[in-house]
Design a protein around this motif. Structure first.
Motif, PDB file in Angstrom:
ATOM      1  N   THR A  27       0.208  -1.219  -0.074  1.00  0.00           N
ATOM      2  CA  THR A  27      -0.012  -0.545   0.202  1.00  0.00           C
ATOM      3  C   THR A  27       0.294   1.259  -0.164  1.00  0.00           C
ATOM      4  OG1 THR A  27      -1.917  -0.886   1.503  1.00  0.00           O
ATOM      5  CG2 THR A  27      -2.222   1.142   1.245  1.00  0.00           C
ATOM      6  N   PRO A  28       2.033   1.406   1.024  1.00  0.00           N
ATOM      7  CA  PRO A  28       2.788   2.603   1.004  1.00  0.00           C
ATOM      8  C   PRO A  28       3.638   3.094  -1.134  1.00  0.00           C
ATOM      9  CG  PRO A  28       2.951   1.009   2.756  1.00  0.00           C
ATOM     10  CD  PRO A  28       2.274   0.598   1.639  1.00  0.00           C
ATOM     11  N   ALA A  29       3.398   1.880  -1.432  1.00  0.00           N
ATOM     12  CA  ALA A  29       4.272   1.470  -2.537  1.00  0.00           C
ATOM     13  C   ALA A  29       3.536   1.955  -4.065  1.00  0.00           C
ATOM     14  CB  ALA A  29       4.992   0.718  -2.440  1.00  0.00           C
ATOM     15  N   ILE A  30       2.768   2.524  -4.169  1.00  0.00           N
ATOM     16  CA  ILE A  30       1.475   2.519  -4.711  1.00  0.00           C
ATOM     17  C   ILE A  30       1.794   3.487  -5.969  1.00  0.00           C
ATOM     18  CG2 ILE A  30      -0.688   2.914  -5.587  1.00  0.00           C
ATOM     19  CD1 ILE A  30      -1.894   1.653  -3.427  1.00  0.00           C
ATOM     20  N   ALA A  31       2.190   4.654  -5.075  1.00  0.00           N
ATOM     21  CA  ALA A  31       2.112   5.370  -6.196  1.00  0.00           C
ATOM     22  C   ALA A  31       3.956   5.638  -6.289  1.00  0.00           C
ATOM     23  CB  ALA A  31       1.949   7.618  -5.426  1.00  0.00           C
ATOM     24  N   GLN A  32       4.409   4.886  -5.603  1.00  0.00           N
ATOM     25  CA  GLN A  32       6.020   5.021  -6.459  1.00  0.00           C
ATOM     26  C   GLN A  32       6.270   4.112  -7.632  1.00  0.00           C
ATOM     27  OE1 GLN A  32       8.915   2.507  -3.656  1.00  0.00           O
ATOM     28  NE2 GLN A  32      10.479   3.582  -4.517  1.00  0.00           N
ATOM     29  N   VAL A  33       5.405   2.490  -7.679  1.00  0.00           N
ATOM     30  CA  VAL A  33       4.900   1.169  -8.311  1.00  0.00           C
ATOM     31  C   VAL A  33       4.658   2.167  -9.763  1.00  0.00           C
ATOM     32  CG1 VAL A  33       3.556  -0.771  -9.255  1.00  0.00           C
ATOM     33  CG2 VAL A  33       5.018  -0.025  -6.794  1.00  0.00           C
ATOM     34  N   ARG A  34       3.357   2.767  -9.977  1.00  0.00           N
ATOM     35  CA  ARG A  34       2.136   3.878 -10.321  1.00  0.00           C
ATOM     36  C   ARG A  34       3.865   4.546 -11.890  1.00  0.00           C
ATOM     37  NH1 ARG A  34      -3.406   4.737  -7.884  1.00  0.00           N
ATOM     38  NH2 ARG A  34      -4.093   3.056  -8.117  1.00  0.00           N
ATOM     39  N   GLY A  35       4.316   5.453 -10.920  1.00  0.00           N
ATOM     40  CA  GLY A  35       5.595   6.031 -11.810  1.00  0.00           C
ATOM     41  C   GLY A  35       6.212   5.517 -11.915  1.00  0.00           C
ATOM     42  N   HIS A  36       6.847   4.297 -11.172  1.00  0.00           N
ATOM     43  CA  HIS A  36       8.199   3.440 -12.163  1.00  0.00           C
ATOM     44  C   HIS A  36       7.545   3.127 -13.379  1.00  0.00           C
ATOM     45  CE1 HIS A  36      10.683   2.846  -8.429  1.00  0.00           C
ATOM     46  NE2 HIS A  36      10.465   3.490  -8.907  1.00  0.00           N
ATOM     47  N   VAL A  37       6.551   2.058 -13.158  1.00  0.00           N
ATOM     48  CA  VAL A  37       5.703   2.362 -14.490  1.00  0.00           C
ATOM     49  C   VAL A  37       5.542   2.675 -16.080  1.00  0.00           C
ATOM     50  CG1 VAL A  37       3.251   1.397 -15.985  1.00  0.00           C
ATOM     51  CG2 VAL A  37       3.734   0.158 -13.119  1.00  0.00           C
ATOM     52  N   THR A  38       5.121   4.128 -15.309  1.00  0.00           N
ATOM     53  CA  THR A  38       5.287   5.436 -17.028  1.00  0.00           C
ATOM     54  C   THR A  38       6.634   5.540 -17.304  1.00  0.00           C
ATOM     55  OG1 THR A  38       2.998   5.990 -15.141  1.00  0.00           O
ATOM     56  CG2 THR A  38       4.027   7.673 -16.899  1.00  0.00           C
ATOM     57  N   ALA A  39       7.274   5.577 -16.089  1.00  0.00           N
ATOM     58  CA  ALA A  39       8.849   5.951 -16.494  1.00  0.00           C
ATOM     59  C   ALA A  39       8.777   4.890 -17.962  1.00  0.00           C
ATOM     60  CB  ALA A  39       9.386   5.948 -15.565  1.00  0.00           C
ATOM     61  N   GLY A  40       8.659   4.140 -17.633  1.00  0.00           N
ATOM     62  CA  GLY A  40       9.207   2.924 -17.911  1.00  0.00           C
ATOM     63  C   GLY A  40       9.171   2.219 -19.428  1.00  0.00           C
ATOM     64  N   HIS A  41       7.372   2.707 -19.472  1.00  0.00           N
ATOM     65  CA  HIS A  41       6.092   2.994 -20.998  1.00  0.00           C
ATOM     66  C   HIS A  41       7.670   4.328 -21.187  1.00  0.00           C
ATOM     67  CE1 HIS A  41       3.085   1.394 -19.077  1.00  0.00           C
ATOM     68  NE2 HIS A  41       3.917   0.847 -19.549  1.00  0.00           N
ATOM     69  N   GLN A  42       7.928   5.806 -20.927  1.00  0.00           N
ATOM     70  CA  GLN A  42       8.580   6.514 -21.727  1.00  0.00           C
ATOM     71  C   GLN A  42       9.056   6.125 -22.199  1.00  0.00           C
ATOM     72  OE1 GLN A  42       8.516   9.434 -18.269  1.00  0.00           O
ATOM     73  NE2 GLN A  42       6.397  10.085 -19.242  1.00  0.00           N
ATOM     74  N   LEU A  43      10.067   5.413 -21.657  1.00  0.00           N
ATOM     75  CA  LEU A  43      11.866   4.994 -22.018  1.00  0.00           C
ATOM     76  C   LEU A  43      12.123   4.017 -23.161  1.00  0.00           C
ATOM     77  CD1 LEU A  43      13.439   3.734 -18.664  1.00  0.00           C
ATOM     78  CD2 LEU A  43      14.358   5.572 -20.167  1.00  0.00           C
ATOM     79  N   LEU A  44      11.026   3.438 -22.447  1.00  0.00           N
ATOM     80  CA  LEU A  44      10.741   2.265 -24.548  1.00  0.00           C
ATOM     81  C   LEU A  44      10.478   2.835 -25.252  1.00  0.00           C
ATOM     82  CD1 LEU A  44       8.539  -0.834 -22.440  1.00  0.00           C
ATOM     83  CD2 LEU A  44      10.788  -0.568 -23.445  1.00  0.00           C
ATOM     84  N   GLY A  45       9.257   3.918 -25.487  1.00  0.00           N
ATOM     85  CA  GLY A  45       8.825   4.898 -26.325  1.00  0.00           C
ATOM     86  C   GLY A  45       8.602   3.947 -27.399  1.00  0.00           C
ATOM     87  N   GLN A  46       8.696   3.946 -28.604  1.00  0.00           N
ATOM     88  CA  GLN A  46       8.676   3.791 -29.924  1.00  0.00           C
ATOM     89  C   GLN A  46       8.513   1.971 -30.118  1.00  0.00           C
ATOM     90  OE1 GLN A  46       6.539   5.435 -31.287  1.00  0.00           O
ATOM     91  NE2 GLN A  46       6.145   6.101 -29.660  1.00  0.00           N
ATOM     92  N   SER A  47       9.784   1.802 -29.116  1.00  0.00           N
ATOM     93  CA  SER A  47      10.273   0.284 -29.215  1.00  0.00           C
ATOM     94  C   SER A  47       8.919  -0.811 -29.578  1.00  0.00           C
ATOM     95  CB  SER A  47      10.714  -0.342 -27.632  1.00  0.00           C
ATOM     96  OG  SER A  47      11.926   0.967 -27.393  1.00  0.00           O
ATOM     97  N   ARG A  48       9.254  -2.067 -30.003  1.00  0.00           N
ATOM     98  CA  ARG A  48       8.578  -2.614 -30.241  1.00  0.00           C
ATOM     99  C   ARG A  48       8.357  -4.078 -29.173  1.00  0.00           C
ATOM    100  NH1 ARG A  48       5.401  -2.510 -35.183  1.00  0.00           N
ATOM    101  NH2 ARG A  48       5.296  -4.780 -35.397  1.00  0.00           N
ATOM    102  N   LEU A  49       7.390  -3.773 -28.423  1.00  0.00           N
ATOM    103  CA  LEU A  49       7.989  -4.776 -27.450  1.00  0.00           C
ATOM    104  C   LEU A  49       7.350  -6.358 -27.251  1.00  0.00           C
ATOM    105  CD1 LEU A  49       8.821  -5.635 -24.553  1.00  0.00           C
ATOM    106  CD2 LEU A  49       7.183  -4.021 -23.547  1.00  0.00           C
ATOM    107  N   VAL A  50       7.879  -7.375 -27.580  1.00  0.00           N
ATOM    108  CA  VAL A  50       6.687  -8.671 -26.834  1.00  0.00           C
ATOM    109  C   VAL A  50       7.434  -9.114 -25.426  1.00  0.00           C
ATOM    110  CG1 VAL A  50       7.055 -10.845 -27.353  1.00  0.00           C
ATOM    111  CG2 VAL A  50       7.636  -9.099 -29.454  1.00  0.00           C
TER     112      VAL A  50
END
Length: 237
Positions: A4-27
């Motif tokens: 529970t205390p890490a919910i915001a942190q986890v969501r932030g990491h997920v968003t940052a990961g999407h931004q890093l992958l950018g236009q990568s084609r992911l499987v």
């Protein structure tokens, strides 16, 4: 564990990961259908995620058909295993960057296969949500390899390596220095800057290190160096 205390942190990491992958084609290929479903649900509605599967054969087929740039897989799959999938992916005409998530740390064969195939990164499932995948993606994009710092030295000492019990030839002091930096996940350009030498010089040293340790890539060389006691596990420094 209470997340529970890490919910915001986890969501932030997920968003940052999407931004890093950018236009990568992911499987993505995972043995758990629940984990795969949640991963798909967390991905934004953009072309980034082009394939998802639960078996080795299906994952490889998606990589080929979709011409993917990045593979994220787990060691355990419904059929086959992540180590074999990484090895097959690296044999493709256009090999993707590969990140394997270790769900069961005692599955030594799958991990060894990934190391042998020059896997670009290995994470522990127990550290997901706390930045390990984000760190892995950043490291891989810099041209270096990533090993989860929570994988202990004793764990890697239990892995069988193709280099036997000792190097094929003794490493020079400078090669040991560079091997340590490789184990720290530092890429060639940063090593060159730190040691005040050219990138080409670093590349030459890396080639000699791989040859002497009978290693197929930087990740396997780093693990072999740790097993042989040539360099220290980064977390212990």
């Amino acid at each position: 564990m209470d997340y529970t205390p890490a919910i915001a942190q986890v969501r932030g990491h997920v968003t940052a990961g999407h931004q890093l992958l950018g236009q990568s084609r992911l499987v993505v290929c995972m043995g758990s259908r629940l984990a795969l479903t949640l991963f798909i649900a967390a991905c934004p509605a953009v072309p980034m995620l082009v394939g998802a599967a639960t078996t080795e054969a299906e994952g490889l087929r998606q990589l080929e058909q979709q011409q993917a740039d990045v593979l994220i897989c787990t060691d355990r799959l419904e059929q086959g295993n992540g180590g074999c999938l990484v090895a097959a992916a690296k044999r493709l005409r256009k090999p993707p960057s590969t990140l394997m998530v270790v769900t069961q740390p005692r599955r030594l064969m799958a991990i060894h296969q990934a190391l042998q195939a020059n896997c670009d990164g290995i994470c522990l499932e127990s550290q997901l949500g706390f930045g390990t995948v984000l760190n892995a993606i950043r490291t891989m994009q810099s041209g270096a390899v990533y090993i989860d710092s929570n994988l202990s030295r004793s764990y890697f000492q239990n892995l069988g390596g193709s280099g036997g019990g000792s190097p094929l030839a003794e490493l020079t002091p400078r090669e040991v220095d560079i091997l340590q930096l490789m184990a720290d996940g530092i890429e060639n350009q940063a090593i060159a800057k730190q040691l005040h030498v050219s990138v080409e010089t670093v590349k030459d040293h890396v080639r000699h290190i791989l040859s002497k340790l009978n290693a197929r890539g930087r990740l396997q060389a780093a693990v072999q160096g740790i097993r042989l006691g040539l360099v220290e596990w980064p977390e212990s420094r």
